[in-house]
Design a protein around this motif. Structure first.
Motif, PDB file in Angstrom:
ATOM      1  N   ARG A  45      -9.884 -36.373 -13.508  1.00 43.88           N
ATOM      2  CA  ARG A  45      -9.296 -37.575 -12.889  1.00 43.88           C
ATOM      3  C   ARG A  45      -7.904 -37.830 -13.435  1.00 43.88           C
ATOM      4  N   ALA A  50      -3.406 -41.782 -17.460  1.00 43.37           N
ATOM      5  CA  ALA A  50      -3.640 -43.228 -17.282  1.00 43.37           C
ATOM      6  C   ALA A  50      -3.573 -43.930 -18.628  1.00 43.37           C
ATOM      7  N   ARG A  54      -1.370 -47.926 -19.953  1.00 38.68           N
ATOM      8  CA  ARG A  54      -2.122 -49.171 -20.211  1.00 38.68           C
ATOM      9  C   ARG A  54      -1.909 -49.574 -21.653  1.00 38.68           C
ATOM     10  N   LEU A  62     -11.019 -47.961 -20.558  1.00 44.19           N
ATOM     11  CA  LEU A  62     -10.860 -46.647 -19.916  1.00 44.19           C
ATOM     12  C   LEU A  62     -11.551 -45.574 -20.769  1.00 44.19           C
ATOM     13  N   ARG A  65     -15.142 -45.233 -20.126  1.00 44.16           N
ATOM     14  CA  ARG A  65     -15.622 -44.672 -18.848  1.00 44.16           C
ATOM     15  C   ARG A  65     -15.272 -43.202 -18.686  1.00 44.16           C
TER      16      ARG A  65
ATOM     17  N   PRO B  95     -11.984 -48.096 -12.161  1.00 45.20           N
ATOM     18  CA  PRO B  95     -11.399 -47.895 -13.498  1.00 45.20           C
ATOM     19  C   PRO B  95     -10.371 -46.775 -13.512  1.00 45.20           C
ATOM     20  N   PHE B  96     -10.419 -45.852 -12.521  1.00 43.90           N
ATOM     21  CA  PHE B  96      -9.488 -44.714 -12.581  1.00 43.90           C
ATOM     22  C   PHE B  96      -8.358 -44.891 -11.577  1.00 43.90           C
ATOM     23  N   GLN B  97      -7.932 -46.178 -11.415  1.00 43.25           N
ATOM     24  CA  GLN B  97      -6.952 -46.452 -10.355  1.00 43.25           C
ATOM     25  C   GLN B  97      -5.679 -45.646 -10.568  1.00 43.25           C
ATOM     26  N   GLU B  98      -5.132 -45.624 -11.811  1.00 42.47           N
ATOM     27  CA  GLU B  98      -3.805 -44.999 -11.972  1.00 42.47           C
ATOM     28  C   GLU B  98      -3.904 -43.501 -12.214  1.00 42.47           C
TER      29      GLU B  98
ATOM     30  N   ILE D 147       3.258 -41.862 -11.951  1.00 40.68           N
ATOM     31  CA  ILE D 147       2.007 -41.666 -11.199  1.00 40.68           C
ATOM     32  C   ILE D 147       2.281 -41.785  -9.707  1.00 40.68           C
ATOM     33  N   ARG D 151       1.549 -39.089  -6.792  1.00 38.90           N
ATOM     34  CA  ARG D 151       0.671 -39.398  -5.649  1.00 38.90           C
ATOM     35  C   ARG D 151       1.311 -38.918  -4.355  1.00 38.90           C
TER      36      ARG D 151
END
Lengths: 389, 146, 317, 159
Positions: A45, A50, A54, A62, A65, B95-98, D147, D151
């Motif tokens: 993912r 990510a 953050r 994060l 998960r 939770p894995f949006q970005e 990001i 995308r």
């Protein structure tokens, strides 16, 4: 099947044996596996990117998960790394609670795995029984943290919920029931004829191969090598808690099942000791948000093996780089070594042998393996070697 | 015709596909099969082949890699089929949006019938979702059932 | 063909009764298997889930029936029909409502053995015609397994015939009502027949051909809709046939016992056999296909021949 | 701290001028910065002399202008020795260590896929875990790609 040629069997990404999407393409000659090409990435993912977008507090959720089964291992590792950067001294009670939650998660993860392994070889009754008893651990989690899977216990500077006296007696009661049942299941696994027919001498990993291919966790310990991050590089309060590393010499899937069963019993003892010697005191310390410049390598013994987190901070509120390497990733080369030369019917149980958690791991593809000589073996050479000996 | 409707609601066979989630929802779905929750009470069986299944239970946000395989599994399933999106990842990839490799919820690719919120949803929530979907197929689904 | 025998064929011990029995025994099997795993099993369709197999059957009938383009269409279509018809036809040879079955002739035991082999051939054709890797491996395993258990099964079916000196099941049942039940006289034969019928039914210790965790659904992977419904019904009928065979050959079959009609005795015995088969299904893990074949050749075959030798020396009579 | 000092001394003795900086961060944590061309012989020294056979992972960090590779090795499972080399962005070449430590074949593939570093001598550097339709020579973990950029690059390639 065409004469002499091998047929390719896709295993996944959707396959009843695999709970997660991964795709192993096996080249099979009759029922013998001659070539394995894992093609992963279905679970990739881009979590590490990510992390950089953050703040440190958001990253706790994060990190949790990354994987559903060993979520607490990831958060313990993450919060430890950040606390080392801030060099906070976390209260002793919080460290004890972290150990208790980590060991409870180890019992839940190993019980889940032994059930899945039994399901792989068609022994659904053991799967049903062991998962029924695993519910007691999930009830304990729900009592302590309110959620069965992602418990969100850790935060930077300590733990978010306390374990009160009532909970301690509750946990003790749960452990008594669990230990009785787990001893029975260990007995079943060791004595049952059909299980040993399907798992002994299957997926053999010799000790020197295990060391060469950097295997970790129960897969390594089932080949007789006793290294465990809790003992070698103790974190939280593992240096104060007496426990023994469980190893087994049989180097096959049966050994891995027995190692995991005995580790569950060992975890039970650790929890009892921790519950008795847990000091009083508060469970959290206030942590500043800005993290000074620095880098930290933090290691934790997740249920599947050594889990490494590396963080590099640049003084701002967000990490510059956050690297996660999960235990399943380290075990994939060992897995491919085990699979070669085996039967198609053994693939799921050998694959399940390393307790793959592709959601933590999914960064890797593996093709080649180096046997004892110094040369790099390509698949064709290896195929020739495997078939002959 | 109500014999057919009765039969269809009394034996929904499901197939499970994890599109790259953290497998928290998967172990809750498998836990729903075990003695404490036991999906088979409603006649629900977990089937291996898409040809045998009526409902596709999907967990996890769709990663780019798995997208076309998910659509292929959906196409292989015989008609009257439904899709159940289990967990917040499947509903919106929350939770894995970005993350660059995640495309978001299941509805960006498949027509979804029931969303199950929760990270992960408890086995009772998953069973409740499947039962609600059965009632919806029955036509006597109550108002809030979509 | 008088009206009564037509009615017999069509209704009572005939087709309708057998289909109902098949659905009922699938329910018994699933319920006991679930109870052994400490869970409920089907519960909400009919009283205690009795109508669950019927619901599954009708739901499958109404589903879209996909025929893969690459598959060999004719065999793909015929295999389910054969798989359903064979056990149904063979059931007429087994005495149900009286000591003699609907169709009783000297040598119907041989027809039963032939039918069992034909069923596995249909399984092979079904797997081979749906051109899919998993089905190919599944059908190869089915044939391999048949080679394994075929000979011990024939030997063990023949030994009651030797004891009763006749090749007709009805006469074997009559013989048993005069002497002891054959399960007491030939216990080894009973055990081997149980194991071979487990392999014939492709049930857990021997379900390599449709091993869910290895090769998706084995030879049944490509079938859906009506064809799958027929396979499901065929499987249930085979379960009824297997338990009926065990009852007739070894447990004294259908005979009246102080004014209880033979049909009740027959149902009681077969239900018990189904529970026994279901218990064996819950107690074992799945054997690998090479273990199955080598295990049967190494252990069951010598025992079966020993059984036949014992009869010659007069132990089994 | 005795064990850590021993390791640092033996490293200094072997590498002499190739060793730029070595620090003992805390108990059981050693960070050593070495010249990039001294990588192979320092790893082979560690594997043969100090019996450090376990490579935990290889971390790559994008510091603007150069990419830093850190090899995390563990000595007897307890002390982690992190060997750090820096490669300038112009020629991202590094030599492989798969023949010394076979387990490294995975980690080098990941670094190649996400950062674009070529490992000479690596048996098979094909695509790793990025999906098939991922555009060539776009390395997602580099700092220059945000990001959103990634995308729409992917959606452009897919359409």
């Amino acid at each position: 099947m065409a004469y002499g040629s091998t047929i390719k069997i896709p295993f996944g990404p959707q396959h009843p044996a695999l709970k997660e999407p991964t795709n192993f393409l096996f080249e099979v000659d009759g029922e013998v596996v001659v070539d394995v090409k894992p093609r992963l990435g279905y679970n990739h993912r881009g979590v590490e990117k990510a992390f950089e977008y953050r703040t440190y507090v958001q990253n706790i959720y994060l990190a949790e998960r990354i994987c559903g089964i060993c979520s607490d291992a990831h958060t313990t590792n993450y919060t430890q790394a950040i606390e080392e950067l801030l060099d906070l001294d976390v209260p002793m009670r919080a460290k004890y609670i972290r150990v208790i939650i980590a060991e409870l998660e180890r019992i839940h993860s190993h019980a889940l795995w032994v059930g899945m392994a039994a399901h792989e070889i068609g022994f659904d009754t053991l799967f049903m029984y062991i998962w029924r008893d695993r519910e007691t651990v999930l009830d304990l989690f729900e009592m302590i943290s309110g959620n069965r899977i992602h418990y969100a216990m850790n935060t930077i500077g300590g733990v978010r919920r306390d374990i009160s006296e009532v909970m301690v007696t509750e946990i003790m009661k749960g452990l008594d029931f669990l230990e009785k049942r787990l001893e029975y299941y260990t007995e079943v696994v060791k004595t049952d004829k059909t299980i040993s027919r399907r798992t002994s001498y299957i997926g053999v990993l010799k000790p020197e191969d295990a060391v060469d291919l950097c295997a970790v966790g129960p897969t390594l310990r089932a080949s007789g090598i006793a290294n465990d991050v809790r003992m070698d590089d103790p974190y939280a309060v593992y240096d104060e808690i007496p426990f023994t590393i469980v190893t087994h010499e049989s180097c096959d899937v049966l050994g891995r099942v027995i190692v995991r069963c005995e580790e569950m019993l060992e975890s039970g003892k650790i929890i009892r000791y921790a519950l008795k010697n847990m000091p009083e005191g508060e469970i959290r310390v206030k942590a500043p948000t800005a993290v000074p410049q620095g880098e930290v390598v933090s290691r934790v013994e997740a249920p599947r093996g050594e889990l490494i987190h590396y963080v590099k901070s640049n003084g701002t509120g967000k990490p510059h780089r956050y690297k996660v390497r999960s235990p399943t990733l380290a075990n994939i080369p060992a897995l491919c070594k085990m699979l070669l030369g085996g039967y198609v019917a053994d693939i799921p149980i050998v694959l399940a042998g390393i307790d793959p958690c592709f959601s933590c791991m999914d960064r890797m593809v593996f093709v080649d393996v180096r046997t004892n000589e110094k040369k790099i073996w390509t698949m064709q050479q290896l195929r020739g070697k495997e078939i002959r000996n | 015709m109500n014999l057919l409707k009765w039969a269809r609601t009394k034996s929904p066979w499901i197939i499970h596909f994890n599109t790259g989630g953290c497998n928290g929802c998967d172990i809750e779905l498998v836990a729903a099969l075990t003695p404490r929750f036991d999906l088979e009470r409603f006649g629900i069986l977990l089937k291996g082949s898409p040809r045998h299944a009526d409902m596709l239970v999907v967990t996890g946000p769709i990663t780019l890699q798995v997208k076309n395989r998910l659509v292929r599994i959906y196409d292989q399933m015989p008609e009257p089929k439904n899709v159940v999106a289990v967990g917040t990842c499947a509903t919106s990839g929350a939770p894995f949006q970005e993350c660059y490799n995640v495309q978001g919820g299941i509805d960006t690719v498949l027509p979804v019938d029931v969303y199950v919120a929760g990270c992960p949803p408890k086995p009772e929530a998953i069973i409740d979702a499947i039962v609600k979907l059965i009632q919806k197929k029955d036509g006597e689904g109550d108002e809030e059932g979509k | 063909m008088e009206i009564t025998s037509l009615l017999n064929i069509l209704i009572f011990p005939g087709i309708i009764f057998l289909l109902a029995l098949a659905f009922f025994y699938e329910w018994v099997d699933r319920k006991t298997f679930a109870r052994f795993q400490n869970r409920y099993g089907p519960l909400h369709t009919g009283i205690h889930g009795v109508l669950q197999p019927i619901a599954d059957f009708f739901k499958l009938l109404a589903k879209e029936d996909i025929t893969p383009s690459a598959s060999d269409k004719l065999t793909f279509l015929l295999a389910p029909i054969f798989y359903f018809a064979l056990p149904l036809a063979t059931m007429f040879l087994v005495p149900i409502s009286s000591q003699t079955s609907l169709i009783a002739f000297e040598g119907d035991l041989i027809f039963v053995i032939f039918a069992f082999t034909m069923m596995i051939i249909t399984v092979f054709l079904a797997g081979w015609s749906s051109v899919n890797r998993f089905s190919t491996i599944g059908s190869m395993r089915a044939i391999l397994q048949m080679i394994g258990y075929e000979i011990p099964m024939v030997l063990v079916m023949a030994s009651p015939a030797m004891a009763a000196k006749s090749l007709s099941i009805s006469r074997i049942v009559e013989w048993q009502s005069l002497h002891l039940w054959l399960v007491l006289l030939q216990p080894i034969g009973f055990a081997i027949l149980l194991v071979c019928l487990l392999a014939e039914l492709q049930v857990v210790p021997f379900d390599a051909p449709e091993a869910e965790t290895e090769i998706v659904a084995g030879w049944k992977t490509e079938f859906s809709g009506r064809k799958l419904a027929l396979f499901q019904l065929g499987r249930d009928l085979k379960l009824v046939l297997a338990s009926a065979l065990i009852t007739s050959l070894y447990l004294g079959g259908a005979h009246s016992l102080l004014l209880i009609p033979p049909i009740i005795i027959f149902l009681a015995k077969t239900a018990l056999t189904v529970v026994l088969l279901s218990f064996l299904r819950a107690a074992f893990a799945r054997f690998r296909i090479d273990q199955v074949v080598s295990g049967i050749w190494k252990y069951l075959l010598p025992l079966a021949t020993l059984q036949v030798i014992l009869i010659q020396f007069g132990f089994g009579r | 701290m005795k064990k850590e000092n021993e390791i640092v001394e033996s490293l200094k003795g072997f590498l002499k001028e190739n060793l730029i900086k070595v620090t003992i961060q805390r108990e059981r944590r050693i960070f050593a910065h070495i010249k990039s061309d001294a990588l192979r012989d320092s790893i082979s020294y560690l594997v043969r002399k100090l019996d450090v056979k376990h490579l935990s992972t290889i971390t790559a960090i994008d510091l603007d202008g150069e990419i830093e590779l850190i090899y995390h090795l563990t000595y007897k499972g307890s002390t982690t020795i992190s060997i750090r080399i820096t490669l300038s962005k112009k020629d991202l070449k590094a030599s492989t260590i798969t023949d010394l430590i076979p387990g490294a074949v995975l980690y080098e593939r990941e670094v190649h896929d996400l950062f674009g570093i070529e490992f000479e001598g690596h048996p098979d550097l094909s695509r790793l875990m990025l999906p098939e339709e991922w555009p060539e020579d776009v390395y997602p973990m580099r700092k220059e790609y945000g990001i959103e950029q990634l995308r729409e690059m992917v959606s452009k390639k897919q359409s």
